[in-house]
Write a protein that holds these residues in place. Structure first.
Motif, PDB file in Angstrom:
ATOM      1  N   ALA A   1       0.848  -1.391  -0.302  1.00 32.18           N
ATOM      2  CA  ALA A   1       0.673   0.216   0.018  1.00 32.18           C
ATOM      3  C   ALA A   1       1.051   1.256   0.036  1.00 32.18           C
TER       4      ALA A   1
ATOM      5  N   LEU B   1       0.211   4.754   0.973  1.00 29.43           N
ATOM      6  CA  LEU B   1      -1.042   5.864   1.572  1.00 29.43           C
ATOM      7  C   LEU B   1      -0.375   7.646   1.551  1.00 29.43           C
ATOM      8  N   GLU B   2       0.587   7.367   1.446  1.00 27.51           N
ATOM      9  CA  GLU B   2       1.068   8.980   2.060  1.00 27.51           C
ATOM     10  C   GLU B   2       2.483   9.238   1.208  1.00 27.51           C
TER      11      GLU B   2
ATOM     12  N   ASN C   1      17.589   3.401   3.664  1.00 29.35           N
ATOM     13  CA  ASN C   1      17.423   2.736   5.149  1.00 29.35           C
ATOM     14  C   ASN C   1      15.870   2.816   5.324  1.00 29.35           C
ATOM     15  N   HIS C   2      15.097   3.436   4.819  1.00 33.24           N
ATOM     16  CA  HIS C   2      14.031   3.726   4.953  1.00 33.24           C
ATOM     17  C   HIS C   2      14.076   1.854   4.680  1.00 33.24           C
TER      18      HIS C   2
ATOM     19  N   ILE D   1      12.531  -2.031   7.344  1.00 32.01           N
ATOM     20  CA  ILE D   1      11.097  -2.212   6.499  1.00 32.01           C
ATOM     21  C   ILE D   1      11.133  -3.439   6.469  1.00 32.01           C
TER      22      ILE D   1
ATOM     23  N   SER E   1       5.009  11.632   1.897  1.00 30.92           N
ATOM     24  CA  SER E   1       6.053  11.716   2.681  1.00 30.92           C
ATOM     25  C   SER E   1       5.848  11.015   3.922  1.00 30.92           C
ATOM     26  N   SER E   2       5.595   9.853   3.838  1.00 29.90           N
ATOM     27  CA  SER E   2       5.697   8.806   4.993  1.00 29.90           C
ATOM     28  C   SER E   2       6.951   8.032   4.949  1.00 29.90           C
ATOM     29  N   ALA E   3       7.649   8.935   5.631  1.00 33.62           N
ATOM     30  CA  ALA E   3       9.356   8.400   5.857  1.00 33.62           C
ATOM     31  C   ALA E   3       9.670   9.222   7.027  1.00 33.62           C
ATOM     32  N   HIS E   4      10.881   9.504   7.858  1.00 33.03           N
ATOM     33  CA  HIS E   4      12.003   9.515   8.802  1.00 33.03           C
ATOM     34  C   HIS E   4      12.156  10.563   7.565  1.00 33.03           C
ATOM     35  N   LYS E   5      12.149  12.348   7.674  1.00 30.66           N
ATOM     36  CA  LYS E   5      13.392  12.720   6.710  1.00 30.66           C
ATOM     37  C   LYS E   5      14.286  13.178   7.364  1.00 30.66           C
ATOM     38  N   GLY E   6      15.144  12.745   8.413  1.00 29.74           N
ATOM     39  CA  GLY E   6      16.500  12.552   8.352  1.00 29.74           C
ATOM     40  C   GLY E   6      17.060  10.944   8.838  1.00 29.74           C
ATOM     41  N   ARG E   7      16.080  10.253   7.637  1.00 34.76           N
ATOM     42  CA  ARG E   7      16.794   8.761   6.904  1.00 34.76           C
ATOM     43  C   ARG E   7      16.945   9.007   5.805  1.00 34.76           C
TER      44      ARG E   7
ATOM     45  N   LYS F   1      19.361  11.433   2.325  1.00 34.78           N
ATOM     46  CA  LYS F   1      18.442  11.816   3.130  1.00 34.78           C
ATOM     47  C   LYS F   1      16.648  12.381   2.021  1.00 34.78           C
TER      48      LYS F   1
END
Lengths: 305, 276
Positions: free
Chosen positions: A83, A85-86, A98-99, A103, A88-94, A130
């Motif tokens: 899925a 869904l958004e 690595n994201h 998972i 912008s769904s990851a940590h901004k500093g990662r 990043k």
């Protein structure tokens, strides 16, 4: 899973907030091997529906199943359902890679699945950058990479074309069509109707939390004959207009001398001309497009609730 | 196990942990210096000095015992160390909402209680790393200070090692408290500001209130200060039983109680909440 068992069945799904029926007794089926467009005006309940299907939002009533199993009951769900869904769904500093590795680690997938998924969406050159340095289009691609990690048979995407440039939209269209052609089930919500008409095989249209229409795109478009027009050119426009008016059709003259006929299809117009002995130089059926049908179907049900 | 590894990977792949580590180091050094100064003052104090009543004289005498001076120094850095761990553990949760990664996290693992447990475990590991680093630094430097104070290194005393061990428990429990607090206060900035303010002001305020009111109300009221979490964790790491204070195990019980409450409430809320 066996072939054909990846159908999504949404059954009487309902979500009530304090005063709002965000989703109201919604039932529809999404078939495998096809791209299904999930359409509705803003605030129609599309996102809430998708989130209930995925176990993120607790439904007031009803169920959604993937091959007969609720999302939360799937064994390692991202191997069955991917899925997005958004954006912008990851940590901004990662970093992007690595994201995906996080998972993989949580889902028990091998590490190289992250590299493969990143390559599939063309993000390998930005793997170590990043997330905050990603453009909106790159964020969407990373979201799709995350959804593809588990090689799922079902894909659900919420407004995936948002923020993509024309080339990105085309890439997305080709990717989703290819995934459906591999027999996967693809459900895409969008409000870009022109894009949907090119992409979707089936549509599910909702408004104000309720189902308005579902079925193959051709069928839904064909069902709205009131909206289809026929373009006809003749040296005897007055005679033809008279003959067509007898059949309750509306005839309008175009500046270039042609006529548009509403209320009859091309065959009926041709037959009427033949019977009236009128010579035709051009006869073209112009079907309603998805946008016209959508606006007609959702008229008065859109807007702020 | 996969989930705990994933949570640790989440922590490792961002800058937050080492920035907080860099903040913790000077704070540790500061508390070590303060403890050195106060130990030196304590050892120079005469319990029979006029102006101290009998209770205070007794407290001073016990606190100045070599073993208690040593445990205090060997556990230097706890006050700010557990605050840093508390904030880091809260951020482990609030990050997910601040960066909207909660959606992905719960898509991968729909059993939300498993996610919260993994976050608790990862935060405890993080807390223990902070404990380990400050303890190793203390073990390296404190013998020098004790020698300078003419007290002796005291590392043969079981009480010292017990205090160091209970200090580890304190770091672990504060990590659990942080995760629970992060669930309750989802806003990243809100959680950070609220927790550090409540921790520092709450500690100072409670200490003042108890100091002012205990003589008027009675000793039983003074014993209630163990209910204030930072005071409870300080009580836990005292070298010997201190006169006028509840026994050490009460501090541990209070802190474990708060940790269970925060962890349980956090898990329950996370299970119920819609992720939007």
């Amino acid at each position: 899973m066996t072939a054909g068992s990846e159908e999504i069945v949404v059954s009487h799904l309902t979500k009530h907030y304090k005063k709002l029926r965000a989703v109201d007794n919604l039932s529809f089926t999404v078939h495998s091997g096809r791209v299904t467009g999930f359409l509705g005006p803003n605030g129609a309940g599309k996102t809430t529906t998708l989130r209930m299907m995925l176990g993120l939002v607790q439904p007031t009533a009803g169920t959604a199943t993937f091959g007969g199993v609720r999302y939360a009951d799937l064994d390692r769900p991202i191997r069955h359902v991917g899925a997005v869904l958004e954006a912008s769904s990851a940590h901004k500093g990662r970093s992007g890679i690595n994201h995906l590795r996080v998972i993989c680690s949580a889902a028990g997938l091998p590490r190289q699945a992250a590299d493969e998924a990143l390559a599939r969406v063309g993000l390998t050159p930005a793997a170590k950058r990043k997330f905050k340095g990603y453009s909106l289009g790159m964020k969407q691609r990373l979201g799709i990479a995350a959804a593809l990690l588990g090689d799922p048979r079902v894909l659900i995407l919420d407004e995936p074309a948002n923020g993509l440039d024309p080339e990105g939209i085309r890439w997305m269209r080709d990717l989703l069509k290819a995934l459906a052609a591999e027999g996967r089930t693809v459900l895409v919500s969008s409000h870009l109707l022109g894009e949907m008409q090119q992409l979707a095989d089936d549509v599910v249209i909702i408004a104000a939390g309720q189902l308005i229409r579902q079925g193959p795109v051709d069928e839904v478009l064909g069902s709205m004959t009131g909206l289809s027009q026929v373009r006809v050119r003749t040296p005897q426009p007055a005679e033809l207009a008279a003959a067509l008016s007898e059949q309750q059709a509306t005839v309008a003259a175009l500046p270039d001398g042609a006529l548009t006929v509403t209320g009859l299809d091309a065959a009926q117009v041709g037959h009427a001309a033949f019977k009236a002995g009128v010579e035709l130089h051009e006869l073209t059926g112009e079907r309603a497009d998805l946008e016209q049908v959508f606006l007609q179907l959702t008229a008065g049900k859109a807007g702020i609730r | 196990m996969n989930l705990v590894r994933a949570e640790l990977l989440k922590i490792r792949t961002t800058n937050t942990w080492w920035i907080f580590g860099l903040i913790a180091l000077p704070l540790w050094a500061l508390t070590l210096l303060v403890n050195w100064a106060s130990s030196s003052a304590l050892l120079g104090m005469d319990p029979n000095e006029p102006g101290l009543d009998a209770d205070q004289a007794e407290q001073t005498r016990v606190a100045a015992e070599a073993v208690n001076v040593a445990t205090n120094l060997y556990t230097s850095g706890q006050f700010f160390g557990v605050l840093v761990v508390l904030l880091l553990a809260a951020i482990v949760v609030t990050n997910e909402f601040f960066h909207q990664t909660a959606t992905t996290t719960f898509l991968v693992t729909p059993r939300r209680e498993a996610v919260v447990l993994a976050k608790l475990a990862a935060s405890v590991v993080l807390g223990l790393i902070f404990w380990l680093v400050t303890t190793l630094l203390n073990l390296a430097l404190v013998p020098l200070i004790l020698n300078a104070l003419d007290v002796g290194v005291q590392l043969g005393e079981p009480a010292v090692w017990r205090a160091i061990g209970l200090n580890a428990l304190a770091y672990a429990l504060w990590a659990v408290l942080g995760v629970g607090a992060g669930v309750l206060i989802r806003s990243q900035i809100g959680a950070t500001i609220t927790l550090s303010t409540v921790y520092v002001i709450g500690f100072l305020g409670a200490a003042t209130v108890f100091a002012l009111l205990t003589p008027r109300i009675g000793d039983w009221f003074g014993n209630l200060q163990v209910l204030v979490p930072p005071l409870a964790s300080q009580l836990m790491i005292a070298g010997t039983e201190l006169p006028g204070n509840p026994p050490r195990w009460v501090g541990a019980v209070v802190l474990i109680g708060y940790a269970l409450l925060a962890g349980g409430l956090g898990t329950w809320i996370t299970k119920k909440r819609d992720i939007t």
